[in-house]
Design a protein around this motif. Sequence first.
Motif, PDB file in Angstrom:
ATOM      1  N   VAL A  17       0.848  -1.200   0.000  1.00  0.00           N
ATOM      2  CA  VAL A  17       0.000   0.000   0.000  1.00  0.00           C
ATOM      3  C   VAL A  17       0.883   1.250   0.000  1.00  0.00           C
ATOM      4  O   VAL A  17       0.654   2.206  -0.736  1.00  0.00           O
ATOM      5  N   TYR A  28      -1.746  12.434  -7.234  1.00  0.00           N
ATOM      6  CA  TYR A  28      -2.907  11.889  -6.539  1.00  0.00           C
ATOM      7  C   TYR A  28      -4.167  12.752  -6.709  1.00  0.00           C
ATOM      8  O   TYR A  28      -5.237  12.249  -7.022  1.00  0.00           O
ATOM      9  N   LYS A  44     -16.857  14.476  -0.275  1.00  0.00           N
ATOM     10  CA  LYS A  44     -16.125  15.086   0.844  1.00  0.00           C
ATOM     11  C   LYS A  44     -16.902  16.272   1.410  1.00  0.00           C
ATOM     12  O   LYS A  44     -16.924  16.476   2.630  1.00  0.00           O
ATOM     13  N   GLY A  67      -5.219  10.845   6.039  1.00  0.00           N
ATOM     14  CA  GLY A  67      -5.683  12.095   5.439  1.00  0.00           C
ATOM     15  C   GLY A  67      -4.943  12.486   4.169  1.00  0.00           C
ATOM     16  O   GLY A  67      -5.342  13.434   3.493  1.00  0.00           O
ATOM     17  N   ASP A  90      -1.068  10.429   8.465  1.00  0.00           N
ATOM     18  CA  ASP A  90      -0.952   9.488   7.338  1.00  0.00           C
ATOM     19  C   ASP A  90       0.363   8.746   7.483  1.00  0.00           C
ATOM     20  O   ASP A  90       1.341   9.275   8.013  1.00  0.00           O
ATOM     21  N   ILE A  91       0.376   7.523   6.981  1.00  0.00           N
ATOM     22  CA  ILE A  91       1.572   6.690   7.114  1.00  0.00           C
ATOM     23  C   ILE A  91       2.616   7.044   6.060  1.00  0.00           C
ATOM     24  O   ILE A  91       3.758   6.624   6.143  1.00  0.00           O
ATOM     25  N   ASN A  92       2.203   7.858   5.080  1.00  0.00           N
ATOM     26  CA  ASN A  92       3.045   8.075   3.910  1.00  0.00           C
ATOM     27  C   ASN A  92       3.591   9.495   3.829  1.00  0.00           C
ATOM     28  O   ASN A  92       2.850  10.460   3.599  1.00  0.00           O
ATOM     29  N   ALA A 117       1.901   8.940  10.808  1.00  0.00           N
ATOM     30  CA  ALA A 117       1.415   7.998  11.811  1.00  0.00           C
ATOM     31  C   ALA A 117       0.644   6.863  11.156  1.00  0.00           C
ATOM     32  O   ALA A 117       0.027   7.034  10.103  1.00  0.00           O
ATOM     33  N   ASN A 118       0.676   5.712  11.821  1.00  0.00           N
ATOM     34  CA  ASN A 118      -0.087   4.549  11.386  1.00  0.00           C
ATOM     35  C   ASN A 118      -1.465   4.594  12.045  1.00  0.00           C
ATOM     36  O   ASN A 118      -1.566   4.766  13.267  1.00  0.00           O
ATOM     37  N   ALA A 119      -2.503   4.411  11.248  1.00  0.00           N
ATOM     38  CA  ALA A 119      -3.876   4.429  11.772  1.00  0.00           C
ATOM     39  C   ALA A 119      -4.081   3.388  12.873  1.00  0.00           C
ATOM     40  O   ALA A 119      -4.942   3.553  13.740  1.00  0.00           O
ATOM     41  N   ALA A 135     -11.228   9.055   5.130  1.00  0.00           N
ATOM     42  CA  ALA A 135     -11.897   9.097   3.828  1.00  0.00           C
ATOM     43  C   ALA A 135     -11.083   8.301   2.818  1.00  0.00           C
ATOM     44  O   ALA A 135      -9.918   8.615   2.574  1.00  0.00           O
ATOM     45  N   PHE A 136     -11.669   7.274   2.269  1.00  0.00           N
ATOM     46  CA  PHE A 136     -11.014   6.429   1.272  1.00  0.00           C
ATOM     47  C   PHE A 136      -9.673   5.933   1.775  1.00  0.00           C
ATOM     48  O   PHE A 136      -8.710   5.818   1.020  1.00  0.00           O
ATOM     49  N   GLY A 137      -9.621   5.651   3.057  1.00  0.00           N
ATOM     50  CA  GLY A 137      -8.367   5.212   3.667  1.00  0.00           C
ATOM     51  C   GLY A 137      -8.489   3.883   4.380  1.00  0.00           C
ATOM     52  O   GLY A 137      -7.554   3.085   4.370  1.00  0.00           O
ATOM     53  N   ASN A 140      -7.418   0.469   3.025  1.00  0.00           N
ATOM     54  CA  ASN A 140      -5.988   0.203   2.855  1.00  0.00           C
ATOM     55  C   ASN A 140      -5.309  -0.235   4.138  1.00  0.00           C
ATOM     56  O   ASN A 140      -4.146  -0.616   4.119  1.00  0.00           O
ATOM     57  N   VAL A 141      -5.974  -0.104   5.266  1.00  0.00           N
ATOM     58  CA  VAL A 141      -5.344  -0.405   6.552  1.00  0.00           C
ATOM     59  C   VAL A 141      -5.489  -1.907   6.815  1.00  0.00           C
ATOM     60  O   VAL A 141      -6.599  -2.427   6.790  1.00  0.00           O
ATOM     61  N   PRO A 142      -4.375  -2.605   7.042  1.00  0.00           N
ATOM     62  CA  PRO A 142      -4.467  -4.068   7.199  1.00  0.00           C
ATOM     63  C   PRO A 142      -5.400  -4.500   8.335  1.00  0.00           C
ATOM     64  O   PRO A 142      -6.186  -5.415   8.151  1.00  0.00           O
TER      65      PRO A 142
END
Length: 246
Positions: A17, A28, A44, A67, A90-92, A117-119, A135-137, A140-142
């Motif tokens: 991801v 994006y 949104k 986010g 966000d993790i990225n 940060a990791n959700a 939102a649209f996240g 993707n979180v395992p």
Amino acid sequence: THFGFRTVPLAEKQRMVDEVFHSVARRYDLMNDLMSMGLHRVWKDLLVSRLRPPKSARAFKLLDVAGGTGDVSFRTVEAGGAGTTATVADINGGMLGVGRERAATLGLADRVEFVEANAEELPFPDRSFDATTIAFGIRNVPRMDKALSEMRRVLKPGGRCFVLEFSRVDVPVLDAIYDTYSFKLIPGMGRLVTGDAESYQYLVESIRRFPVPEAFAGLMRAAGLKRVGYTPLTGGIVALHSGVRI
Ligand code: SAM
């Protein structure tokens, strides 16, 4: 499926991801507009209208999990009064970097902050936000259950949690059009704009694997949220889920 997500370990899934969003960060926002034909803006805005940030100077703190480039946060602080602030987690780092640049351009750098940060493990104290959004996240979180309980943990009592996510189209004809559009056209558009069809192929597949709205509402209840409900939008292309921390 291309990545064979069902069989890969969770850490591996997160790595893939991360790769996807690193490769698309720059493009994006443009891709969002193209692929949703601008509809993501409508969805949104609907989320923000449900958040109802106060128009006054009263403090209202939003945490926008996953986010990305900050869309939901910018819209929320723009809709609210001077007391409305947002934290994008966000993790990225790539997505956050684009978000910081946007904040500076919009003159909102003092009201929107960006935190890597990791959700699944939010670096914020209990009971510190008035609302949490993703939102649209979340797809993707395992470990979605962990993300939801974290989003509840950091809420003040009475605070609301909103999840905006792709859902199941339940309108005849629209479902067939949507299938053709997402399976055949989206990966091709992804290749044209970002040079990366596989990332978009993954995104389309992750939408198929996401639980139906009733099942997702069950996950929110299991995370301890109350008054859980959802509203299908645009024939069920997306759903807006909500819950409250009592
Ligand atoms: N919320 C933004 C929006 O609506 O425009 C961005 C959505 S984007 C489709 C998904 C985001 O989820 C990416 O920025 C990605 O880095 C982030 N993400 C994926 N896994 C995550 C995790 N475990 N914790 C936090 N963010 C994550």
